[in-house]
Write a protein that holds these residues in place. Structure first.
Motif, mmCIF file in Angstrom:
data_model
loop_
_atom_site.group_PDB
_atom_site.id
_atom_site.type_symbol
_atom_site.label_atom_id
_atom_site.label_comp_id
_atom_site.label_asym_id
_atom_site.label_seq_id
_atom_site.Cartn_x
_atom_site.Cartn_y
_atom_site.Cartn_z
ATOM 1 N N PRO A 206 0.830 -1.222 -0.233
ATOM 2 C CA PRO A 206 0.044 0.114 -0.074
ATOM 3 C C PRO A 206 0.775 1.408 -0.079
ATOM 4 O O PRO A 206 0.577 2.542 -0.594
ATOM 5 C CB PRO A 206 -0.961 -0.199 1.263
ATOM 6 C CG PRO A 206 -1.023 -1.532 1.499
ATOM 7 C CD PRO A 206 0.337 -2.100 1.262
ATOM 8 N N GLU A 207 2.004 1.359 0.677
ATOM 9 C CA GLU A 207 2.859 2.409 0.415
ATOM 10 C C GLU A 207 3.563 2.592 -0.705
ATOM 11 O O GLU A 207 4.214 3.635 -0.906
ATOM 12 C CB GLU A 207 3.878 2.056 1.714
ATOM 13 C CG GLU A 207 4.666 0.972 1.683
ATOM 14 C CD GLU A 207 4.057 0.088 2.648
ATOM 15 O OE1 GLU A 207 2.953 -0.309 2.578
ATOM 16 O OE2 GLU A 207 4.949 -0.598 3.363
ATOM 17 N N ASP A 208 3.363 1.658 -1.614
ATOM 18 C CA ASP A 208 3.678 1.972 -3.244
ATOM 19 C C ASP A 208 2.727 2.943 -3.805
ATOM 20 O O ASP A 208 3.107 3.565 -4.795
ATOM 21 C CB ASP A 208 4.193 0.941 -3.798
ATOM 22 C CG ASP A 208 5.029 -0.012 -3.313
ATOM 23 O OD1 ASP A 208 5.133 -1.073 -2.934
ATOM 24 O OD2 ASP A 208 6.355 0.693 -2.828
ATOM 25 N N THR A 209 1.608 3.354 -3.261
ATOM 26 C CA THR A 209 0.706 3.967 -3.896
ATOM 27 C C THR A 209 1.209 5.325 -4.054
ATOM 28 O O THR A 209 1.682 6.158 -3.218
ATOM 29 C CB THR A 209 -0.676 3.947 -2.903
ATOM 30 O OG1 THR A 209 -1.178 2.768 -3.060
ATOM 31 C CG2 THR A 209 -1.568 4.873 -3.652
ATOM 32 N N ALA A 210 1.191 5.955 -5.250
ATOM 33 C CA ALA A 210 1.737 7.434 -5.890
ATOM 34 C C ALA A 210 1.419 7.429 -7.216
ATOM 35 O O ALA A 210 0.949 6.514 -7.942
ATOM 36 C CB ALA A 210 3.083 7.218 -5.431
ATOM 37 N N VAL A 211 1.565 8.726 -7.691
ATOM 38 C CA VAL A 211 1.850 9.025 -9.090
ATOM 39 C C VAL A 211 3.286 8.690 -9.444
ATOM 40 O O VAL A 211 4.019 9.360 -8.755
ATOM 41 C CB VAL A 211 1.545 10.315 -9.579
ATOM 42 C CG1 VAL A 211 1.549 10.547 -10.814
ATOM 43 C CG2 VAL A 211 -0.066 10.349 -9.093
ATOM 44 N N TYR A 212 3.427 7.925 -10.574
ATOM 45 C CA TYR A 212 4.839 7.505 -11.118
ATOM 46 C C TYR A 212 5.113 8.337 -12.373
ATOM 47 O O TYR A 212 4.259 8.358 -13.058
ATOM 48 C CB TYR A 212 4.783 5.967 -11.226
ATOM 49 C CG TYR A 212 5.050 5.212 -9.798
ATOM 50 C CD1 TYR A 212 3.730 4.993 -9.101
ATOM 51 C CD2 TYR A 212 6.293 4.663 -9.691
ATOM 52 C CE1 TYR A 212 3.971 4.432 -7.974
ATOM 53 C CE2 TYR A 212 6.111 3.843 -8.478
ATOM 54 C CZ TYR A 212 4.949 3.732 -7.653
ATOM 55 O OH TYR A 212 5.267 2.911 -6.563
ATOM 56 N N TYR A 213 6.261 8.876 -12.166
ATOM 57 C CA TYR A 213 6.700 9.882 -13.096
ATOM 58 C C TYR A 213 7.855 9.187 -14.094
ATOM 59 O O TYR A 213 8.884 8.802 -13.211
ATOM 60 C CB TYR A 213 7.261 11.022 -12.659
ATOM 61 C CG TYR A 213 5.917 12.130 -12.227
ATOM 62 C CD1 TYR A 213 5.370 11.860 -10.926
ATOM 63 C CD2 TYR A 213 5.176 12.486 -13.060
ATOM 64 C CE1 TYR A 213 4.596 12.518 -10.315
ATOM 65 C CE2 TYR A 213 4.072 13.324 -12.692
ATOM 66 C CZ TYR A 213 3.607 13.302 -11.099
ATOM 67 O OH TYR A 213 2.647 14.068 -10.806
ATOM 68 N N CYS A 214 8.068 9.186 -15.182
ATOM 69 C CA CYS A 214 9.034 8.782 -16.157
ATOM 70 C C CYS A 214 9.898 9.862 -16.186
ATOM 71 O O CYS A 214 9.323 10.992 -16.305
ATOM 72 C CB CYS A 214 8.650 8.116 -17.236
ATOM 73 S SG CYS A 214 9.802 7.881 -18.693
ATOM 74 N N THR A 215 11.217 9.848 -16.321
ATOM 75 C CA THR A 215 12.196 10.979 -16.679
ATOM 76 C C THR A 215 13.474 10.339 -17.465
ATOM 77 O O THR A 215 13.979 9.319 -17.500
ATOM 78 C CB THR A 215 12.846 11.418 -15.238
ATOM 79 O OG1 THR A 215 13.582 12.600 -15.763
ATOM 80 C CG2 THR A 215 13.670 10.590 -14.617
ATOM 81 N N ALA A 216 13.753 11.347 -18.318
ATOM 82 C CA ALA A 216 14.863 10.829 -19.302
ATOM 83 C C ALA A 216 15.666 12.141 -19.661
ATOM 84 O O ALA A 216 15.086 13.272 -19.541
ATOM 85 C CB ALA A 216 14.174 10.350 -20.706
ATOM 86 N N SER A 217 17.196 11.910 -19.597
ATOM 87 C CA SER A 217 18.030 13.046 -20.206
ATOM 88 C C SER A 217 18.285 12.819 -21.674
ATOM 89 O O SER A 217 18.760 11.959 -21.902
ATOM 90 C CB SER A 217 19.294 12.882 -19.174
ATOM 91 O OG SER A 217 18.986 13.229 -17.928
#
Length: 121
Positions: free
Chosen positions: A87-98
């Motif tokens: 449950p603590e993994d609940t979040a909005v997940y964002y991808c990032t790239a350089s």
């Protein structure tokens, strides 16, 4: 112009799995680091994991042994396999790239729009 498009989020029960994908498109010559961050309600955005273009990874301690990052350089795509979700993994997940737009140019960091991951107990 560059876009990062994420997919694969959703609702899952604790102990379950999800696989996130993020594809970069647009004016891309080269991509260096790629990775995933997450932001839970009321909290700051935090690192989940990053991966270099030669495959070196850096995981947050909270996800080590449960999450696995991978990338397909030919497709400018990064994946996040998430197992044993809590449950603590609940979040909005964002991808990032350089991303480098042309040979010899600077690298610029881009972010995806985010995908919601909800883990129910």
């Amino acid at each position: 112009q560059v876009q990062l498009v994420e997919s694969g989020g959703g609702l899952v029960q604790a102990g379950g799995s999800l696989r996130l994908s993020c594809a970069a498109s647009g004016s891309i010559f080269s991509i260096n680091n790629m990775g995933w961050y997450r932001q839970a309600p009321g909290k700051q955005r935090e690192l989940v994991v990053t991966i270099t273009n030669d495959g070196s990874t850096n995981y947050a301690d909270t996800v080590k042994g449960r999450f696995t990052i991978s990338r397909e350089n030919a497709k400018n795509t990064v994946y996040l396999q998430m197992n044993s979700l809590k449950p603590e993994d609940t979040a909005v997940y964002y991808c990032t790239a350089s991303i480098q737009y042309r040979r010899g140019g600077n690298y610029y960091r881009h972010w995806g729009q985010g995908t919601q991951v909800t883990v129910s107990s």
